[in-house]
Design a protein around this motif. Structure first.
Motif, PDB file in Angstrom:
ATOM      1  N   ARG A 433       0.832  -1.212   0.000  1.00 46.15           N
ATOM      2  CA  ARG A 433       0.000   0.000   0.000  1.00 46.15           C
ATOM      3  C   ARG A 433       0.863   1.256   0.000  1.00 46.15           C
ATOM      4  O   ARG A 433       0.690   2.127  -0.852  1.00 46.15           O
ATOM      5  N   SER A 434       1.795   1.338   0.929  1.00 43.17           N
ATOM      6  CA  SER A 434       2.659   2.524   0.969  1.00 43.17           C
ATOM      7  C   SER A 434       3.438   2.668  -0.335  1.00 43.17           C
ATOM      8  O   SER A 434       3.621   3.770  -0.848  1.00 43.17           O
ATOM      9  N   VAL A 435       3.888   1.548  -0.860  1.00 42.00           N
ATOM     10  CA  VAL A 435       4.709   1.595  -2.070  1.00 42.00           C
ATOM     11  C   VAL A 435       3.890   2.063  -3.266  1.00 42.00           C
ATOM     12  O   VAL A 435       4.298   2.966  -4.007  1.00 42.00           O
ATOM     13  N   MET A 436       2.709   1.481  -3.436  1.00 42.10           N
ATOM     14  CA  MET A 436       1.897   1.856  -4.590  1.00 42.10           C
ATOM     15  C   MET A 436       1.348   3.265  -4.460  1.00 42.10           C
ATOM     16  O   MET A 436       1.255   3.997  -5.441  1.00 42.10           O
ATOM     17  N   ASP A 437       1.000   3.671  -3.239  1.00 35.48           N
ATOM     18  CA  ASP A 437       0.563   5.061  -3.024  1.00 35.48           C
ATOM     19  C   ASP A 437       1.670   6.036  -3.420  1.00 35.48           C
ATOM     20  O   ASP A 437       1.406   7.101  -3.980  1.00 35.48           O
ATOM     21  N   ALA A 438       2.896   5.669  -3.102  1.00 33.52           N
ATOM     22  CA  ALA A 438       4.025   6.549  -3.415  1.00 33.52           C
ATOM     23  C   ALA A 438       4.247   6.630  -4.924  1.00 33.52           C
ATOM     24  O   ALA A 438       4.545   7.691  -5.464  1.00 33.52           O
ATOM     25  N   ILE A 439       4.057   5.514  -5.595  1.00 36.58           N
ATOM     26  CA  ILE A 439       4.353   5.483  -7.031  1.00 36.58           C
ATOM     27  C   ILE A 439       3.229   6.124  -7.845  1.00 36.58           C
ATOM     28  O   ILE A 439       3.470   6.858  -8.790  1.00 36.58           O
ATOM     29  N   ASP A 440       1.988   5.824  -7.463  1.00 34.42           N
ATOM     30  CA  ASP A 440       0.855   6.326  -8.250  1.00 34.42           C
ATOM     31  C   ASP A 440      -0.424   6.271  -7.404  1.00 34.42           C
ATOM     32  O   ASP A 440      -0.913   5.185  -7.105  1.00 34.42           O
TER      33      ASP A 440
END
Ligand SMILES: *Cc1c(COP(=O)(O)O)cnc(C)c1O
Length: 498
Positions: A433-440
Motif C-alpha cells: 500500500r505505501s509503495v503503490m501510493d508513493a508510485i501512483d
C-alpha cells in the motif's frame, strides 16, 4: 582456534561461551552479551569474490562461535541457507540509481530478519544439546512486525522449542499482521497487544529479568530464550552478509579489492548496522556507517548531540520496523565507546530506564566518528520510492527508501563519493500500500493483495511465494492482551496457572 568468550555489557555474571550466550539471550544483569574481542577477518579480500554465501558464513561464524564444532556449524548453515531463499546468491547486490542495494529479503518472510532467524533455531537447538539442557526452550519475542513472522517461520515445529510472539496490534502493516496470525505450528503463539513496540519490548524484557518467573518455569520444564536482535545468535549471522556483499561487489566489477565503501542501514533496534560495524572492525574496508532513521529520529539526535532521549512522541510511520524509541543494540556500541567499561554502561542504561535519557561524555562522542545519523520524513520517503522507480525502474520498500533518501542527503552534504552499499531490508511486496501510493495515487482504493498484482505488473518482479501463501490462509491466532497482562498470556499458553 582461539576461544572467544562473551561478557555482559553491564559487567555481572562473568564470561560465558557462545552457545551459553545464545541460550540465555540477555545476560542476567539485564546487559547484552558482547564478544571479549572482535576477531580478524579470516579471509584475504581477494578471496571473497570466489566464496558462496555458505562458505562466507562458515568462515565468519566460526570466528565468533568458537565452541561449535565445524560439523555443527556447517550443519546449521546448510539447513538455514537452502532453497527457502528464492535465489542461490541468498543476498544479491543490485545496482540502481548510482547505489548498490544489498537485497536481504529473499528468505521465507521476505524481510531481512530471515537472514539471521533462519539459522537461529538451529544454533539454539545445537546450543541446548551442547549444554545438556533438558528444559524445553521457550522463545519470547517482541516484534515491530518483521521479527515476529521470521522467528515464527524459523521456530515453527522445531522439536524442543515453543515460540511466543507479542506484536503491537495497531502498529504493523496488514500484510505483516496476516503473515503472523496465519502462522502454522503446534508450538506457536501470537498475541496482539494494546500498545506499541516499545511496550511489547519492555514487557518481554521484564519477563526475562524476572527470576521468580524463571524458577516457576524451570519447575515446569521450561526456560526462556530470546530471538530478538539482542541475541548474539542473531548478530553474528548478520555480519556475514556485509562480508559476502563486499565479495559480490568485487566479483561484479563494482569495486576493486581493498576499495573502501560506505554503508547505509535503515535502523530500528540497531542490530543490522551494528553487524556492519563489526564487519568493519574485523577488517572489511568500510568507511562511514550511515544510520538512517524515519521520523522516530532518536538515533539521529543521538549521533548529532550525544544525548539519547526517548522522551518524545512515538510516531507511526510507513516503515513500522523502524518505529522504535529504544534501540536495544545501541548498548553494545555504548559499551565499546565507553572503553568496555561496564560500570559506565550500566549507569547510562540505568538513567535511560529511570529518566528515558542519558548523555555520553565528549570522549565517547569522539569515538563515534565512524558513524553518522540522518533521517527521512514520511514525505521524503514516499518521494524516494517514486524517484527510484521513475529513474531506475527499481521498486524499493519504505524502509529501504528511508536509507536511500538518507544516502542521497549524505552525499549532497559531504561530497563523499565512495560507493554506497544500502541495506535493502524488506521486499516492496510486504508494504504494497505505501509503495503503490508513493508510485501512483490512482490505486489507493484497491485492497492489499490486488496491489501486489499491480506492483508485479509495473515492476516486472513476480509476486513472491510468501505473499501468495497468505492470500487465502486461515487466521489461526486471535489472542490479544493489555500491556500489563503479557505474563499471564505466557502462563496461559504454557499451561501454568497464575
Ligand atoms: C528490523 C527491520 C529494520 C531495522 O533493523 P534493526 O536491526 O532493528 O536496526 C529495518 N527494516 C526492516 C524491514 C526490518 O524488518
Amino acid at each position: 582456534m582461539r576461544e572467544l568468550l562473551y561478557e555482559s555489557t553491564r559487567g555481572a555474571g562473568g564470561k560465558v561461551t557462545a552457545s551459553q550466550a545464545i541460550l540465555k539471550g540477555l545476560a542476567e544483569d539485564g546487559g547484552l552479551f558482547v564478544p571479549e574481542r572482535i576477531p580478524e577477518l579470516p579471509f584475504q579480500l581477494e578471496e571473497l569474490s570466489g566464496l558462496s554465501y555458505q562458505e562466507t558464513a562458515y568462515g565468519i561464524m566460526k570466528e565468533f562461535l568458537t565452541d561449535f564444532t565445524e560439523e555443527e556449524l556447517r550443519d546449521c548453515i546448510d539447513r538455514a541457507y537452502d532453497d527457502k531463499f528464492d535465489t542461490k546468491e541468498i543476498a544479491p547486490v543490485k545496482e540502481a540509481d548510482g547505489s548498490y542495494y544489498l537485497e536481504l529479503f529473499h528468505g521465507a518472510t521476505i524481510a531481512f530478519k530471515d537472514m539471521a532467524l533462519s539459522i537461529l533455531p538451529y544454533l539454539m537447538v545445537t546450543s541446548a544439546r551442547k549444554n545438556r539442557i533438558k528444559n524445553e526452550i521457550v522463545i519470547l519475542t517482541a516484534t515491530s512486525g518483521d521479527t515476529g513472522k521470521a522467528a515464527l517461520a524459523g521456530f515453527a515445529d522445531v522439536p524442543g522449542t515453543k515460540i511466543i510472539v507479542f506484536y503491537p496490534r495497531d502498529g504493523v502493516s496488514p500484510i505483516q499482521k496476516k503473515q503472523m496470525v496465519t502462522q502454522k505450528g503446534e508450538n506457536t503463539f501470537v498475541v496482539g497487544i494494546h500498545g506499541n513496540f516499545d511496550d511489547a519490548q519492555s514487557g518481554v524484557k521484564a519477563m526475562f529479568g524476572d527470576r521468580k518467573l524463571a524458577e516457576e518455569l524451570a519447575g515446569r520444564g521450561y526456560q526462556f530464550s530470546s530471538a530478538n536482535s539482542i541475541n548474539i545468535g542473531r548478530l553474528v549471522p548478520q555480519v556475514v552478509y556485509y562480508v559476502y556483499a563486499y565479495g559480490q561487489m568485487m566479483k561484479k566489477g563494482m569495486i576493486s579489492a581493498g576499495e573502501e565503501i560506505n554503508v547505509t542501514v535503515p535502523t530500528g533496534n540497531f542490530g543490522n548496522i551494528l553487524a556492519a560495524y563489526y564487519a568493519k572492525l574485523m577488517g572489511l574496508p568500510i568507511g562511514k556507517l550511515i544510520c538512517a532513521s524515519n521520523e522516530n529520529k532518536v538515533l539521529y539526535d543521538f549521533f548529532r548531540t550525544g544525548v539519547y532521549d526517548r522522551n518524545r512522541e512515538f510516531i507511526l510511520t510507513s516503515s513500522p520496523s523502524m518505529d522504535i524509541l529504544i534501540s536495544s543494540n545501541l548498548e553494545r556500541l555504548i559499551y565499546r565507546i565507553a572503553g568496555e567499561n561496564a560500570g559506565k554502561d550500566a549507569s547510562l542504561m540505568k538513567a535511560l530506564s529511570e529518566t528515558g535519557r542519558y548523555e555520553i561524555s565528549g570522549e565517547m562522542k569522539a569515538a563515534l566518528a565512524d558513524f553518522r545519523g540522518s533521517y527521512a520524513d514520511e514525505k521524503e520517503t514516499a518521494e524516494e520510492i517514486r524517484r527510484v522507480y521513475r529513474q531506475a525502474g527499481y521498486v524499493i520498500d519504505p524502509h529501504t527508501a528511508v536509507a536511500s533518501c538518507v544516502c542521497r542527503k549524505y552525499r549532497e552534504e559531504t561530497g563523499d563519493g565512495r560507493k554506497m552499499l544500502i541495506a535493502s531490508t524488506a521486499s516492496p511486496y510486504k508494504f504494497t500500500r505505501s509503495v503503490m501510493d508513493a508510485i501512483d495515487g490512482q490505486y489507493h482504493d484497491r485492497e492489499d493483495f490486488e496491489l501486489a498484482d499491480i506492483l508485479s505488473e509495473i515492476s516486472g518482479v513476480p509476486v513472491p511465494a510468501a505473499i501468495e501463501e497468505i492470500r487465502t490462509a486461515p487466521v489461526l491466532h486471535t489472542a490479544t492482551c493489555e500491556t500489563g497482562q503479557m505474563e499471564e498470556a505466557v502462563k496461559q499458553f504454557l499451561g501454568i496457572r497464575a
